[in-house]
Design an enzyme around this catalytic site. Structure first.
Site, PDB file in Angstrom:
ATOM      1  N   LEU A   1       0.827  -1.197   0.000  1.00  0.00           N
ATOM      2  CA  LEU A   1       0.000   0.000   0.000  1.00  0.00           C
ATOM      3  C   LEU A   1       0.868   1.257   0.000  1.00  0.00           C
ATOM      4  O   LEU A   1       0.646   2.184  -0.790  1.00  0.00           O
ATOM      5  CB  LEU A   1      -0.922  -0.005   1.227  1.00  0.00           C
ATOM      6  CG  LEU A   1      -1.645   1.313   1.530  1.00  0.00           C
ATOM      7  CD1 LEU A   1      -2.560   1.702   0.383  1.00  0.00           C
ATOM      8  CD2 LEU A   1      -2.404   1.220   2.846  1.00  0.00           C
TER       9      LEU A   1
ATOM     10  N   ASP B   1      -3.324   0.550  -4.999  1.00  0.00           N
ATOM     11  CA  ASP B   1      -2.826  -0.716  -4.456  1.00  0.00           C
ATOM     12  C   ASP B   1      -3.558  -1.873  -5.121  1.00  0.00           C
ATOM     13  O   ASP B   1      -4.198  -2.697  -4.474  1.00  0.00           O
ATOM     14  CB  ASP B   1      -3.026  -0.724  -2.933  1.00  0.00           C
ATOM     15  CG  ASP B   1      -2.347  -1.923  -2.277  1.00  0.00           C
ATOM     16  OD1 ASP B   1      -1.423  -2.484  -2.888  1.00  0.00           O
ATOM     17  OD2 ASP B   1      -2.752  -2.282  -1.151  1.00  0.00           O
TER      18      ASP B   1
ATOM     19  N   ASP C   1       5.967  -6.980   1.362  1.00  0.00           N
ATOM     20  CA  ASP C   1       4.555  -7.268   1.094  1.00  0.00           C
ATOM     21  C   ASP C   1       4.450  -7.598  -0.388  1.00  0.00           C
ATOM     22  O   ASP C   1       4.386  -6.710  -1.239  1.00  0.00           O
ATOM     23  CB  ASP C   1       3.731  -6.028   1.454  1.00  0.00           C
ATOM     24  CG  ASP C   1       2.251  -6.187   1.143  1.00  0.00           C
ATOM     25  OD1 ASP C   1       1.849  -7.294   0.752  1.00  0.00           O
ATOM     26  OD2 ASP C   1       1.522  -5.198   1.291  1.00  0.00           O
TER      27      ASP C   1
ATOM     28  N   ASP D   1       2.104  -8.971  -2.158  1.00  0.00           N
ATOM     29  CA  ASP D   1       0.750  -9.113  -2.691  1.00  0.00           C
ATOM     30  C   ASP D   1       0.426 -10.599  -2.910  1.00  0.00           C
ATOM     31  O   ASP D   1       0.553 -11.391  -2.001  1.00  0.00           O
ATOM     32  CB  ASP D   1       0.596  -8.305  -3.976  1.00  0.00           C
ATOM     33  CG  ASP D   1       0.653  -6.794  -3.709  1.00  0.00           C
ATOM     34  OD1 ASP D   1       0.475  -6.409  -2.549  1.00  0.00           O
ATOM     35  OD2 ASP D   1       0.905  -6.024  -4.641  1.00  0.00           O
TER      36      ASP D   1
ATOM     37  N   GLU E   1      -0.392 -13.072  -0.094  1.00  0.00           N
ATOM     38  CA  GLU E   1      -1.764 -13.223   0.388  1.00  0.00           C
ATOM     39  C   GLU E   1      -2.574 -14.105  -0.562  1.00  0.00           C
ATOM     40  O   GLU E   1      -2.345 -14.102  -1.778  1.00  0.00           O
ATOM     41  CB  GLU E   1      -2.428 -11.857   0.550  1.00  0.00           C
ATOM     42  CG  GLU E   1      -2.464 -11.029  -0.714  1.00  0.00           C
ATOM     43  CD  GLU E   1      -2.816  -9.577  -0.460  1.00  0.00           C
ATOM     44  OE1 GLU E   1      -4.011  -9.244  -0.630  1.00  0.00           O
ATOM     45  OE2 GLU E   1      -1.914  -8.782  -0.111  1.00  0.00           O
TER      46      GLU E   1
ATOM     47  N   LYS F   1      -4.569  -8.048  -7.272  1.00  0.00           N
ATOM     48  CA  LYS F   1      -5.230  -7.940  -5.971  1.00  0.00           C
ATOM     49  C   LYS F   1      -5.854  -6.567  -5.777  1.00  0.00           C
ATOM     50  O   LYS F   1      -5.569  -5.606  -6.517  1.00  0.00           O
ATOM     51  CB  LYS F   1      -4.236  -8.234  -4.835  1.00  0.00           C
ATOM     52  CG  LYS F   1      -2.966  -7.377  -4.784  1.00  0.00           C
ATOM     53  CD  LYS F   1      -3.114  -5.981  -4.195  1.00  0.00           C
ATOM     54  CE  LYS F   1      -3.564  -5.965  -2.766  1.00  0.00           C
ATOM     55  NZ  LYS F   1      -2.406  -5.806  -1.846  1.00  0.00           N
TER      56      LYS F   1
ATOM     57  N   SER G   1      -7.084  -5.017   1.021  1.00  0.00           N
ATOM     58  CA  SER G   1      -8.014  -5.771   1.861  1.00  0.00           C
ATOM     59  C   SER G   1      -9.091  -4.916   2.502  1.00  0.00           C
ATOM     60  O   SER G   1     -10.151  -5.420   2.885  1.00  0.00           O
ATOM     61  CB  SER G   1      -7.238  -6.504   2.958  1.00  0.00           C
ATOM     62  OG  SER G   1      -6.325  -7.416   2.402  1.00  0.00           O
TER      63      SER G   1
ATOM     64  N   ARG H   1      -0.230 -15.156   4.023  1.00  0.00           N
ATOM     65  CA  ARG H   1      -1.206 -14.233   4.625  1.00  0.00           C
ATOM     66  C   ARG H   1      -2.619 -14.728   4.369  1.00  0.00           C
ATOM     67  O   ARG H   1      -3.032 -14.909   3.221  1.00  0.00           O
ATOM     68  CB  ARG H   1      -0.992 -12.840   4.053  1.00  0.00           C
ATOM     69  CG  ARG H   1      -2.049 -11.822   4.420  1.00  0.00           C
ATOM     70  CD  ARG H   1      -1.558 -10.436   4.036  1.00  0.00           C
ATOM     71  NE  ARG H   1      -2.640  -9.543   3.657  1.00  0.00           N
ATOM     72  CZ  ARG H   1      -2.460  -8.287   3.273  1.00  0.00           C
ATOM     73  NH1 ARG H   1      -1.223  -7.799   3.200  1.00  0.00           N
ATOM     74  NH2 ARG H   1      -3.482  -7.528   2.947  1.00  0.00           N
TER      75      ARG H   1
ATOM     76  N   HIS I   1      -4.984 -11.996   9.074  1.00  0.00           N
ATOM     77  CA  HIS I   1      -5.416 -10.632   8.805  1.00  0.00           C
ATOM     78  C   HIS I   1      -6.887 -10.456   9.158  1.00  0.00           C
ATOM     79  O   HIS I   1      -7.705 -11.349   8.917  1.00  0.00           O
ATOM     80  CB  HIS I   1      -5.201 -10.304   7.325  1.00  0.00           C
ATOM     81  CG  HIS I   1      -5.046  -8.853   7.044  1.00  0.00           C
ATOM     82  ND1 HIS I   1      -4.704  -7.929   7.998  1.00  0.00           N
ATOM     83  CD2 HIS I   1      -5.184  -8.143   5.878  1.00  0.00           C
ATOM     84  CE1 HIS I   1      -4.632  -6.726   7.455  1.00  0.00           C
ATOM     85  NE2 HIS I   1      -4.928  -6.828   6.167  1.00  0.00           N
TER      86      HIS I   1
END
Length: 534
Positions: A48, A58, A85, A87, A114, A120, A123, A159, A190
């Site tokens: 992000l 994002d 991160d 993704d 994730e 993606k 979230s 994740r 998460h």
């Protein structure tokens, strides 16, 4: 963490630690260095935050190679590990293999992926409507990542998005078990609830089969000790640096746009020298000394601080330059200002109470301070006047931007002159220039014609504030003029005005105008004003 421990090993030790550990978000090299200096043992390279810093959504709008370029700069800037991160892994198992290979080549410590579909969506944006990846397909990505890693300590985190998508505890546990069996080194559980309910349920059933990581962005009010009690291994503070920087930039930009000036923001933001420090400019300076001898430009300074002052009891036993404003002496404030712009070679001309004037600077003593004036003090430091120099009275305060502008002036001798002066009060160094103040003269286009305390209100164009600079050629001019004037019988009573008036006969003296933003502390009232100014 010590430098000799691999970053991958550092991160693995953190997720396997018996203590609750923490990593902090960063999104570029500078924010990474700030995180490290704050004391954090690891960094979360937030998807992000990186996408926001790049000005895109994002939603995988930044390609994985663009993200990798950013992370490489981040990793080079610090000695602590980075967990990327990643993704969804940016595609299928083959994209995952390529990503891990490149992360290993760049010595990035780990990646978190994730279980959603590529491309993606964040979230926290319509999370319940986002489809999750097939369990077996996602487990295959994890296995591909573990088979590809060249460093045995490289960390792969799986994740879980089951709670985000509204699928509940059963689905979260099924997926966590599948990912653990596929080789995931840790599970990131998460949740977007404002309470730790999802995390509580998962931890109680999961039973520490492998380390669990959480991101308490939405349930931030939960005491951290509760996460310790649940057995969480690692907490990620996931996006707070980018959010902080956005708020600060919006405020500063609005002020500058509204006021068309930097005056009211300069003291509220970090100095340019702090940016240089975070960029590790000192290392480059040392390297230049090693590899480019003779290519270094240093600036010296002379502060004239010999006078006692006339502020009653305050200066009965204390030199005026040591009077304090908000706990810091006038002299220390000046030296700090010089240090911030890289001026470290400072000479202080002492006089009254000289034994009290001590610090990390060179000193020269005017033991005749009671019967001599400022030019006599300057002459005592004549041998130090070489190369680029800055000079100042020891009883003045000024905003930092004035010094920055002065150092950028290209002329051989440049004086700072306040165009907003009044023909009242004690003796002042009034000046008359070839042209009065105008915006175009802010760059130092005006030339000194005369300096005197006796100029009429009609003829003067400003007041010399006691701050000036010289180029190497200007320093030679100053030294020569001092040598010539020192032969005069009345030299002990001469002021700086005599020096500059003498120089103007053969060489131009430039004037850089300001309007306010400085103070000569010569009375109790001035000292009170200094408190407000600081």
């Amino acid at each position: 963490m010590t430098k000799h421990i691999k970053k991958t090993t550092q991160l693995r030790n953190m997720i396997n630690s018996r203590e609750l550990e923490f990593i902090m978000e960063a999104h570029n090299g500078m924010s990474s260095r700030i995180v490290e200096e704050a004391g954090f043992k690891g960094i979360w390279a937030s998807g992000l935050s990186i996408s926001a810093a790049l000005g895109v959504r994002d939603n995988n709008e930044a390609s994985w190679t663009q993200v990798l370029d950013v992370v490489e700069f981040m990793n080079d800037a610090v000695n602590i590990p980075i967990l990327l991160d990643g993704d969804t892994g940016y595609g299928n198992f083959n994209n995952m293999r390529r990503l891990v290979k490149k992360l290993n080549q760049r010595q990035v410590a780990g990646v978190c992926i994730e279980d959603k579909l590529f491309p993606k969506t964040n979230s926290f944006i319509r999370g319940e409507s986002q489809p999750l990846a097939d369990i077996e397909e996602f487990a295959g990505k994890i296995k591909a990542a573990k088979d590809t890693q060249e460093d045995e300590d490289f960390v792969v985190v799986a994740r879980l998005e089951a709670f985000i998508a509204g699928w509940g505890l059963s689905e979260a546990l099924s997926r966590a078990e599948a990912y653990h069996k596929a080789g995931a080194d840790a599970i990131l559980c998460h949740s977007k609830k404002s309470t730790p309910q999802d995390i509580e349920q998962f931890m109680k059933v999961w039973g520490n089969r492998c380390p669990v990581i959480i991101v308490p962005t939405k349930y931030y009010s939960v005491p951290t000790d509760y996460f310790r009690e649940l057995g969480v291994s690692l907490v990620i503070w996931a996006n707070h640096n980018i959010r902080t920087s956005v708020q600060a930039m919006k405020e500063t930009t609005s002020v500058i746009f509204r006021e068309q000036s930097l005056i009211n923001v300069e003291q509220k933001i970090v100095s340019v020298s702090e940016i240089f420090r975070l960029q590790n400019e000192d290392e480059l300076e040392e390297a230049e000394k090693k590899y480019l001898p003779g290519n270094n430009k240093s600036i010296g300074a002379v502060i004239l601080a010999a006078s006692q002052g006339n502020l009653g009891e305050l200066t009965k036993d204390t030199p005026k330059t040591l009077l304090k404003v908000h706990g810091k002496s006038l002299l220390d404030s000046q030296i700090d200002a010089f240090n911030q712009v890289g001026i470290k070679d400072v000479t202080v001309v002492r006089g009254f109470g000289k034994q009290k004037i001590t610090g990390n600077y060179r000193t020269a003593d005017n033991d005749q301070h009671a019967s001599t004036k400022e030019l006599f003090s300057l002459n005592i430091a004549r041998d130090m006047i070489k190369g680029d120099m800055v000079f100042s009275f020891g009883d003045i305060m000024f905003k930092n931007y004035i010094l920055n502008d002065l150092l950028n002036d290209p002329n051989d001798i440049t004086l700072i002159v306040d165009a907003d002066c009044e023909r009242t009060g004690d003796r002042k160094d009034f000046v008359r220039t070839d042209e009065p103040y105008a915006k175009k003269h802010y760059t130092g286009a005006a030339r000194l014609l005369e300096m005197s305390e006796k100029l009429s209100a009609q003829s003067l164009t400003g007041e010399f504030i006691g701050l000036w600079k010289t180029s190497p050629a200007g320093s030679e001019i100053i030294r020569k003029a001092l040598e010539e004037l020192s032969k005069s019988s009345d030299f002990s009573s001469m002021l700086l005005a005599h020096l500059f008036n003498h120089i103007t006969k053969s060489h131009p003296v430039s004037v850089r105008f300001i309007k306010g933003s400085w103070l000569h502390v010569d009375s109790i009232v001035d000292l009170q004003k200094a408190g407000s100014m600081a």
